[in-house]
Scaffold this motif. Structure first.
Motif, PDB file in Angstrom:
ATOM      1  N   ASN A 108       0.854  -1.202   0.000  1.00  0.00           N
ATOM      2  CA  ASN A 108       0.000   0.000   0.000  1.00  0.00           C
ATOM      3  C   ASN A 108       0.887   1.248   0.000  1.00  0.00           C
ATOM      4  O   ASN A 108       1.205   1.813   1.050  1.00  0.00           O
ATOM      5  N   LYS A 109       1.277   1.655  -1.204  1.00  0.00           N
ATOM      6  CA  LYS A 109       2.278   2.713  -1.356  1.00  0.00           C
ATOM      7  C   LYS A 109       1.807   4.085  -0.880  1.00  0.00           C
ATOM      8  O   LYS A 109       2.631   4.958  -0.589  1.00  0.00           O
ATOM      9  N   LYS A 110       0.491   4.294  -0.790  1.00  0.00           N
ATOM     10  CA  LYS A 110      -0.018   5.603  -0.378  1.00  0.00           C
ATOM     11  C   LYS A 110      -0.046   5.787   1.137  1.00  0.00           C
ATOM     12  O   LYS A 110      -0.269   6.892   1.626  1.00  0.00           O
ATOM     13  N   VAL A 111       0.165   4.701   1.893  1.00  0.00           N
ATOM     14  CA  VAL A 111       0.164   4.789   3.353  1.00  0.00           C
ATOM     15  C   VAL A 111       1.568   5.169   3.823  1.00  0.00           C
ATOM     16  O   VAL A 111       2.555   4.527   3.468  1.00  0.00           O
ATOM     17  N   ASP A 112       1.650   6.233   4.625  1.00  0.00           N
ATOM     18  CA  ASP A 112       2.940   6.746   5.090  1.00  0.00           C
ATOM     19  C   ASP A 112       3.423   6.076   6.370  1.00  0.00           C
ATOM     20  O   ASP A 112       4.626   5.953   6.593  1.00  0.00           O
ATOM     21  N   GLN A 137      -8.669   6.301   7.376  1.00  0.00           N
ATOM     22  CA  GLN A 137      -8.107   7.646   7.512  1.00  0.00           C
ATOM     23  C   GLN A 137      -9.112   8.602   8.145  1.00  0.00           C
ATOM     24  O   GLN A 137      -8.767   9.422   8.994  1.00  0.00           O
ATOM     25  N   LYS A 164       9.325  14.231   4.788  1.00  0.00           N
ATOM     26  CA  LYS A 164       8.099  14.883   4.324  1.00  0.00           C
ATOM     27  C   LYS A 164       7.393  15.674   5.425  1.00  0.00           C
ATOM     28  O   LYS A 164       6.874  16.766   5.183  1.00  0.00           O
ATOM     29  N   ASN A 192      -0.977   9.898   5.306  1.00  0.00           N
ATOM     30  CA  ASN A 192      -1.961   8.821   5.370  1.00  0.00           C
ATOM     31  C   ASN A 192      -1.488   7.757   6.345  1.00  0.00           C
ATOM     32  O   ASN A 192      -0.379   7.229   6.221  1.00  0.00           O
TER      33      ASN A 192
END
Length: 265
Positions: A108-112, A137, A164, A192
C-alpha cells in the motif's frame, strides 16, 4: 527497529522486549538501540549482552543526558532501512509484527505510516484489555482531535516520512507529547495512516503509567497541541466537549484516573 533507552526505563522488562524483536519472523532487520547518557549500568549490561550475541543490534551511546525526542531523532538520523519501526523497552512485539507491517507498507504505497491494535498488560505481564485503534483515515483524523489514534510503540514509518513531515519535536512546549504532536502535525500536512486490526504488540501499563499522565500543565500542553492541528473546523464543538473531558481526566487523582481509564475506554 528503533528503541530509545534512558535511566527511567525499568530493567525488569528489557530482556523480554529485546528478545521479542530479535525473534521476529522477519529476520532481515537492523535493531538500533540508542542509549541516553543517563542510562544506568544495569540497563547497559542487558543491552551489551544481547549486542554481543546478535550482530543485527547497533548501539548508539550518547555522552550526555538528552530529552527523549532527541534520542529518537538521533536514532532516525542513523537508521539505514527503508522502514523504521518504533519499540519501547517495556513492551513486547508479536512475533510477526514486523513482517505484517512491512508487507502492508510495501503493498500500500499511499500509506505513510502504520500502527496496530494492542493487548494491554500490567507490570506483571498479566492481561488487562484488548485496545482497538481506528482503521480508516477518516476515523484516524476524527480520533486524533481528542485522543491519540496510534499506539506509539506499535508504529512503523516509511523512512521518508520524516523528510516529508518532520521528525519528533524537541520543543519544551510539546514534551512529553512528542508522539501526539507528530501524529497531529503529519495528519494535518496530509499524511496517510492506517492501523492493522490485529494485536501486534503487548503494551504495558505499569504503576507509573497514570502518574506520568496528569497535572494541570500536562493537560494544557495536550489541549494546545490538539487545537493547533484541529483537522476539521466542523468538529470544533465536538472537539471542545471531548477535550474538556480528557482535560478533567488528566488532572484527576491517580486512582480515579486509573479507574476511569480502565472503565471508559
Amino acid at each position: 527497529v528503533l528503541m530509545g533507552i534512558y535511566y527511567k526505563d525499568p530493567p525488569a522488562h528489557l530482556n523480554d522486549s529485546i528478545e521479542s524483536v530479535l525473534n521476529q519472523t522477519f529476520s532481515d532487520l537492523e535493531f538500533l538501540i540508542v542509549l541516553d547518557g543517563s542510562t544506568t549500568n544495569e540497563l547497559r549490561k542487558i543491552v551489551d549482552k544481547y549486542a554481543s550475541l546478535d550482530s543485527r543490534i547497533k548501539l548508539l551511546t550518547l555522552e550526555n543526558k538528552v530529552n527523549f525526542p532527541t534520542v529518537l531523532n538521533i536514532g532516525i538520523e542513523n537508521a539505514s532501512g527503508d522502514m523504521i519501526a518504533r519499540m519501547d523497552p517495556d513492551d513486547i512485539c508479536h512475533k510477526r509484527r514486523i513482517e505484517k507491517q512491512f508487507k502492508f507498507l510495501n503493498k500500500n504505497k499511499k500509506v505513510d505510516f502504520i500502527g496496530s491494535n494492542a493487548e494491554e498488560i500490567d507490570e506483571n505481564s498479566q492481561h488487562l484489555y484488548f485496545k482497538t485503534m481506528p482503521e480508516s483515515q477518516k476515523d484516524i483524523e476524527k480520533l486524533q482531535t481528542y485522543r491519540d489514534a496510534f499506539i506509539h510503540p506499535s508504529v512503523m514509518f516509511r523512512s521518508n516520512f520524516f523528510e516529508k513531515y518532520g521528525k519528533y519535536s524537541e520543543l519544551d512546549e510539546h514534551k512529553p507529547f512528542e508522539d501526539t504532536e507528530l501524529w497531529s502535525r503529519a495528519i494535518y500536512k496530509g499524511a496517510n495512516g492506517f492501523n492493522i486490526q490485529e494485536n501486534l504488540i503487548k503494551f504495558r501499563l505499569d504503576k507509573t503509567f497514570f502518574e506520568r499522565r496528569g497535572d494541570l500543565n500536562y493537560g494544557k500542553k495536550e489541549f494546545k497541541i490538539r487545537f493547533k492541528y484541529l483537522i476539521n473546523k466542523k468538529l470544533s464543538l465536538f472537539f471542545i466537549i471531548l477535550q474538556i473531558g480528557v482535560f478533567i481526566l488528566r488532572i484527576c487523582p491517580r486512582r480515579l484516573k486509573r479507574y476511569l481509564y480502565l472503565t471508559l475506554r
